[in-house]
Design a protein around this motif. Structure first.
Motif, PDB file in Angstrom:
ATOM      1  N   GLN A 117       0.828  -1.185   0.000  1.00 61.87           N
ATOM      2  CA  GLN A 117       0.000   0.000   0.000  1.00 61.87           C
ATOM      3  C   GLN A 117       0.873   1.249   0.000  1.00 61.87           C
ATOM      4  OE1 GLN A 117      -2.711  -0.199   3.305  1.00 61.87           O
ATOM      5  NE2 GLN A 117      -3.985  -1.753   2.325  1.00 61.87           N
ATOM      6  N   VAL A 118       0.256   2.362  -0.435  1.00 62.26           N
ATOM      7  CA  VAL A 118       0.935   3.643  -0.426  1.00 62.26           C
ATOM      8  C   VAL A 118       0.124   4.619   0.408  1.00 62.26           C
ATOM      9  CG1 VAL A 118       2.078   3.395  -2.652  1.00 62.26           C
ATOM     10  CG2 VAL A 118      -0.241   4.292  -2.548  1.00 62.26           C
ATOM     11  N   GLN A 119       0.803   5.647   0.877  1.00 58.88           N
ATOM     12  CA  GLN A 119       0.102   6.721   1.570  1.00 58.88           C
ATOM     13  C   GLN A 119      -0.191   7.828   0.577  1.00 58.88           C
ATOM     14  OE1 GLN A 119       2.560   7.725   4.978  1.00 58.88           O
ATOM     15  NE2 GLN A 119       1.469   6.244   6.246  1.00 58.88           N
ATOM     16  N   LEU A 120      -1.404   8.352   0.644  1.00 56.89           N
ATOM     17  CA  LEU A 120      -1.864   9.328  -0.331  1.00 56.89           C
ATOM     18  C   LEU A 120      -2.292  10.609   0.375  1.00 56.89           C
ATOM     19  CD1 LEU A 120      -4.125   6.910  -2.423  1.00 56.89           C
ATOM     20  CD2 LEU A 120      -1.768   7.561  -2.898  1.00 56.89           C
ATOM     21  N   ALA A 121      -1.996  11.742  -0.237  1.00 52.20           N
ATOM     22  CA  ALA A 121      -2.376  13.037   0.331  1.00 52.20           C
ATOM     23  C   ALA A 121      -2.909  13.931  -0.774  1.00 52.20           C
ATOM     24  CB  ALA A 121      -1.177  13.688   1.023  1.00 52.20           C
ATOM     25  N   GLU A 122      -4.195  14.277  -0.662  1.00 55.14           N
ATOM     26  CA  GLU A 122      -4.828  15.146  -1.649  1.00 55.14           C
ATOM     27  C   GLU A 122      -4.631  16.612  -1.273  1.00 55.14           C
ATOM     28  OE1 GLU A 122      -7.765  11.619  -1.002  1.00 55.14           O
ATOM     29  OE2 GLU A 122      -6.512  12.942   0.213  1.00 55.14           O
ATOM     30  N   SER A 123      -4.652  17.449  -2.286  1.00 48.74           N
ATOM     31  CA  SER A 123      -4.601  18.897  -2.079  1.00 48.74           C
ATOM     32  C   SER A 123      -5.250  19.579  -3.271  1.00 48.74           C
ATOM     33  CB  SER A 123      -3.161  19.376  -1.911  1.00 48.74           C
ATOM     34  OG  SER A 123      -2.402  19.110  -3.070  1.00 48.74           O
ATOM     35  N   GLY A 124      -5.527  20.876  -3.105  1.00 47.51           N
ATOM     36  CA  GLY A 124      -6.051  21.648  -4.215  1.00 47.51           C
ATOM     37  C   GLY A 124      -7.528  21.972  -4.155  1.00 47.51           C
ATOM     38  N   GLY A 125      -8.218  21.441  -3.152  1.00 45.00           N
ATOM     39  CA  GLY A 125      -9.630  21.747  -3.035  1.00 45.00           C
ATOM     40  C   GLY A 125      -9.861  23.181  -2.603  1.00 45.00           C
ATOM     41  N   GLY A 126     -11.124  23.595  -2.662  1.00 45.56           N
ATOM     42  CA  GLY A 126     -11.449  24.954  -2.243  1.00 45.56           C
ATOM     43  C   GLY A 126     -12.840  25.345  -2.643  1.00 45.56           C
ATOM     44  N   LEU A 127     -13.128  26.628  -2.481  1.00 44.40           N
ATOM     45  CA  LEU A 127     -14.420  27.197  -2.832  1.00 44.40           C
ATOM     46  C   LEU A 127     -14.291  27.979  -4.123  1.00 44.40           C
ATOM     47  CD1 LEU A 127     -17.357  28.047  -2.190  1.00 44.40           C
ATOM     48  CD2 LEU A 127     -16.406  29.916  -0.816  1.00 44.40           C
ATOM     49  N   VAL A 128     -15.081  27.608  -5.123  1.00 46.15           N
ATOM     50  CA  VAL A 128     -15.055  28.285  -6.413  1.00 46.15           C
ATOM     51  C   VAL A 128     -16.482  28.559  -6.856  1.00 46.15           C
ATOM     52  CG1 VAL A 128     -12.864  27.255  -7.124  1.00 46.15           C
ATOM     53  CG2 VAL A 128     -15.022  26.105  -7.664  1.00 46.15           C
ATOM     54  N   GLN A 129     -16.599  29.341  -7.924  1.00 45.69           N
ATOM     55  CA  GLN A 129     -17.913  29.635  -8.490  1.00 45.69           C
ATOM     56  C   GLN A 129     -18.203  28.712  -9.671  1.00 45.69           C
ATOM     57  OE1 GLN A 129     -17.841  33.849  -9.356  1.00 45.69           O
ATOM     58  NE2 GLN A 129     -18.614  34.335  -7.309  1.00 45.69           N
ATOM     59  N   ALA A 130     -19.459  28.564  -9.965  1.00 47.64           N
ATOM     60  CA  ALA A 130     -19.851  27.753 -11.110  1.00 47.64           C
ATOM     61  C   ALA A 130     -19.161  28.277 -12.370  1.00 47.64           C
ATOM     62  CB  ALA A 130     -21.362  27.779 -11.274  1.00 47.64           C
ATOM     63  N   GLY A 131     -18.657  27.341 -13.166  1.00 51.32           N
ATOM     64  CA  GLY A 131     -17.948  27.703 -14.383  1.00 51.32           C
ATOM     65  C   GLY A 131     -16.440  27.802 -14.220  1.00 51.32           C
ATOM     66  N   ASP A 132     -15.977  27.861 -12.993  1.00 46.73           N
ATOM     67  CA  ASP A 132     -14.541  27.949 -12.717  1.00 46.73           C
ATOM     68  C   ASP A 132     -13.861  26.600 -12.907  1.00 46.73           C
ATOM     69  OD1 ASP A 132     -14.575  30.398  -9.976  1.00 46.73           O
ATOM     70  OD2 ASP A 132     -14.779  30.613 -12.159  1.00 46.73           O
ATOM     71  N   SER A 133     -12.534  26.649 -12.829  1.00 40.80           N
ATOM     72  CA  SER A 133     -11.715  25.439 -12.905  1.00 40.80           C
ATOM     73  C   SER A 133     -10.917  25.259 -11.625  1.00 40.80           C
ATOM     74  CB  SER A 133     -10.747  25.511 -14.094  1.00 40.80           C
ATOM     75  OG  SER A 133     -11.442  25.581 -15.318  1.00 40.80           O
ATOM     76  N   LEU A 134     -10.532  24.010 -11.390  1.00 46.72           N
ATOM     77  CA  LEU A 134      -9.748  23.672 -10.205  1.00 46.72           C
ATOM     78  C   LEU A 134      -8.927  22.450 -10.536  1.00 46.72           C
ATOM     79  CD1 LEU A 134      -9.767  25.003  -7.361  1.00 46.72           C
ATOM     80  CD2 LEU A 134     -11.340  23.220  -6.633  1.00 46.72           C
ATOM     81  N   ARG A 135      -7.705  22.372 -10.007  1.00 41.73           N
ATOM     82  CA  ARG A 135      -6.892  21.186 -10.208  1.00 41.73           C
ATOM     83  C   ARG A 135      -6.565  20.560  -8.867  1.00 41.73           C
ATOM     84  NH1 ARG A 135      -0.912  20.289 -12.917  1.00 41.73           N
ATOM     85  NH2 ARG A 135      -0.239  21.229 -10.936  1.00 41.73           N
ATOM     86  N   LEU A 136      -6.955  19.322  -8.713  1.00 39.78           N
ATOM     87  CA  LEU A 136      -6.622  18.557  -7.517  1.00 39.78           C
ATOM     88  C   LEU A 136      -5.341  17.769  -7.752  1.00 39.78           C
ATOM     89  CD1 LEU A 136     -10.116  17.114  -6.543  1.00 39.78           C
ATOM     90  CD2 LEU A 136      -9.114  19.339  -5.967  1.00 39.78           C
ATOM     91  N   SER A 137      -4.570  17.612  -6.689  1.00 39.55           N
ATOM     92  CA  SER A 137      -3.353  16.814  -6.738  1.00 39.55           C
ATOM     93  C   SER A 137      -3.415  15.731  -5.670  1.00 39.55           C
ATOM     94  CB  SER A 137      -2.112  17.677  -6.492  1.00 39.55           C
ATOM     95  OG  SER A 137      -1.982  18.679  -7.459  1.00 39.55           O
ATOM     96  N   CYS A 138      -2.786  14.622  -5.954  1.00 34.50           N
ATOM     97  CA  CYS A 138      -2.691  13.534  -4.984  1.00 34.50           C
ATOM     98  C   CYS A 138      -1.250  13.037  -5.009  1.00 34.50           C
ATOM     99  CB  CYS A 138      -3.656  12.413  -5.330  1.00 34.50           C
ATOM    100  SG  CYS A 138      -3.464  10.935  -4.303  1.00 34.50           S
ATOM    101  N   ALA A 139      -0.541  13.284  -3.928  1.00 36.92           N
ATOM    102  CA  ALA A 139       0.849  12.870  -3.825  1.00 36.92           C
ATOM    103  C   ALA A 139       0.936  11.532  -3.106  1.00 36.92           C
ATOM    104  CB  ALA A 139       1.644  13.926  -3.065  1.00 36.92           C
ATOM    105  N   ALA A 140       1.721  10.629  -3.666  1.00 37.38           N
ATOM    106  CA  ALA A 140       1.873   9.292  -3.098  1.00 37.38           C
ATOM    107  C   ALA A 140       3.269   9.104  -2.529  1.00 37.38           C
ATOM    108  CB  ALA A 140       1.607   8.240  -4.164  1.00 37.38           C
TER     109      ALA A 140
END
Length: 124
Positions: A1-24
């Motif tokens: 197994q690996v340990q995973l850590a997500e980042s990049g979430g947040g509050l945005v408006q409809a129509g916006d873009s966001l990029r999530l990352s997951c580091a292993a």
């Protein structure tokens, strides 16, 4: 197994873009198939996207197809989820998942490593 850590979430408006990352963690990331799932309050966990360990097989859930893109960078031990044209119904906690030699399953039970999740909130 690996340990995973997500980042990049947040509050945005409809129509916006966001990029999530997951580091292993570890040195065997390139042998892991990766996926993103999401869970909204009061709803079951939903498949969003998956990429096979070789990066050849890629799949998306129907609700995100055409708007989200999954990718991986083995040199950085990271998988990404680019989310465009976000909608309020995309609001959820987004989880990264991994399983060694997975070919890109869309079923949560097929994954044995999970991150803690990152919150994405899309306002209308």
């Amino acid at each position: 197994q690996v340990q995973l850590a997500e980042s990049g979430g947040g509050l945005v408006q409809a129509g916006d873009s966001l990029r999530l990352s997951c580091a292993a963690s570890g040195r065997t990331f390139s042998t892991y198939g990766m996926a993103w799932f999401r869970q909204a309050p009061g709803k079951e966990r939903e498949f969003a996207a998956a990429i096979s360990w070789r990066g050849i097989n890629i799949g998306y859930g129907d609700s995100v197809k055409g708007r989200f893109t999954i990718s991986r960078d083995n040199a950085k031990n990271t998988v990404y989820l680019q989310m465009n044209s976000l909608k309020p119904e995309d609001t959820a906690v987004y989880y990264c998942a991994a399983r060694r030699y997975s070919i890109g399953s869309r079923y949560a039970n097929d994954y044995d490593s999970w991150g803690q999740g990152t919150q994405v909130t899309v306002s209308s």
